[in-house]
Design a protein around this motif. Structure first.
Motif: not given
Length: 375
Positions: A65-67, A95-113, A115-117
């Motif tokens: 449900d969550i990654v 990953l596209a079907g789960a809620r993704i929780v990121a620890r900080g902007p760098k992790a978010r950047g890798a997720i966006q790279a 193609g995920l949100v």
């Protein structure tokens, strides 16, 4: 840069990181610093890759449900491992079907790279904030995949498990022993002897590992004294990295944003401060750990000259006796002539003999603000 030399000219800085150590060192060198690297921890990539692949297949078969993504390097490495065994496409769907929780902007950047949100980002970049958020949202009965950072579980997984979630841990890399333990010990001893102007840290485990060596060698009091006198600056990339240093009694320099570029800028700004220099007739004089600069241009000082200058600069305008000068010379001697020779060579290196005055029958002093600057 300044109208004269680069701001960090004459400084000697220790980098304790392994990951991105080259990038950090290069940025400091471009600004004039002399950089030494002694990684306090190593990174062991792809720990038990077979288990990682098995856990990935498990998530594909039974979707979470969550990654939770704790590090950019760990997330990218996970995707690379999946790609190497032809699981990237089904993992991307998971990953596209789960809620993704990121620890900080760098992790978010890798997720966006990829193609995920990211659905939510812990701006404090702490696992504690992530755990508090998830528990507050309610995780009872949910399936959560947790990509751990190098130090392993720091309470996040146990917190959500205690709140009723089932977890799937993913260890992509782990902190290991330093690549060169002897280099770390040498750097700590060198720092305790005043051999560095700054030590920079990029991770809390790395800072803790450095402090462990410091305590083993018994040099914490010396380092705290140097830091208290302003002769040693400890700089951390963010508040999480700074915490072990604060607990040990240091007051580390921490940039507003947890980025290597911000860390470098904070070091540059610190050493460019006007109050760290001495205004003399020919420019701004700064005394560093292993060199001295005039308007950020390194002076050709031998060790004896630097030792004398450090003494005189400790209280500009005050008179220091020949005995005090002799006491700081690298080679112990009681010959008054040695003090005169050291002061003479210091004057030559400064380029203006008037900057170090001789007070008859008393000693020497550094002359601040007394001479008119040349045009």
């Amino acid at each position: 840069m300044t109208p004269h030399g680069p701001v960090l000219a004459g400084t000697r800085i220790l980098v304790t990181a392994q990951r991105r150590a080259t990038d950090l060192a290069s940025a400091l060198v471009r600004r004039g610093a002399q950089v030494h690297t002694a990684a306090t921890l190593g990174v062991e990539a792809h720990i038990d890759e077979a288990t990682l692949v098995a856990r990935t297949q498990e998530l594909i078969d039974d979707r979470p449900d969550i990654v939770v993504v704790t590090t950019a390097i760990g997330f990218r490495s996970w995707l690379e491992t999946a790609e190497s065994v032809d699981l990237l496409e089904p993992l991307h769907e998971v990953l596209a079907g789960a809620r993704i929780v990121a620890r900080g902007p760098k992790a978010r950047g890798a997720i966006q790279a990829a193609g995920l949100v990211a659905d939510w980002v812990a701006e404090s970049e702490t696992s504690r904030e992530m755990a508090e958020y998830l528990v507050a949202e309610g995780v009872d009965g949910l399936r959560i995949a947790v990509q751990h950072h190098g130090a392993g579980d720091d309470g996040l997984e146990s917190a959500v498990s205690g709140a009723g979630a089932s977890t799937v841990p993913l260890v992509v890399y782990r902190w290991g022993p330093p690549p060169d333990p002897e280099a770390v010990e040498r750097s700590v001893r060198d720092a305790a002897c005043g051999g560095f102007d700054a030590i920079v840290f990029t991770s809390a485990p790395g800072a803790s590992a450095w402090l462990r060596v410091v305590r083993e060698l018994g040099v914490l009091p010396e380092l705290l004294e140097l830091a208290g006198e302003g002769r040693l600056v400890l700089a951390a990339v963010g508040p999480v990295t700074a915490e072990p240093l604060l607990v040990a009694g240091f007051d580390p320099l921490v940039p507003d944003r947890g980025r290597l570029g911000a860390l470098v800028r904070s070091v540059v700004v610190h050493f460019g401060r006007d109050d760290l220099g001495i205004d003399v007739a020919t420019g701004c004089l700064r005394v560093h750990a292993t060199a001295a600069t005039l308007d950020h241009e390194v002076l050709p000082l031998p060790p004896a000259g630097l030792a004398v200058l450090r003494l005189l600069a400790s209280e500009p305008g005050a008179v220091f006796t020949r005995e005090q000068v002799l006491a700081v010379l690298p080679r112990a001697t009681a010959d008054p002539h040695a003090a005169d020779v050291a002061v003479g060579r210091l004057r030559e290196a400064l380029g203006d003999r008037r900057l170090v005055g001789t007070v008859v029958k008393r000693g020497y002093r550094l002359e601040p603000h007394t001479l008119e600057r040349p045009a």
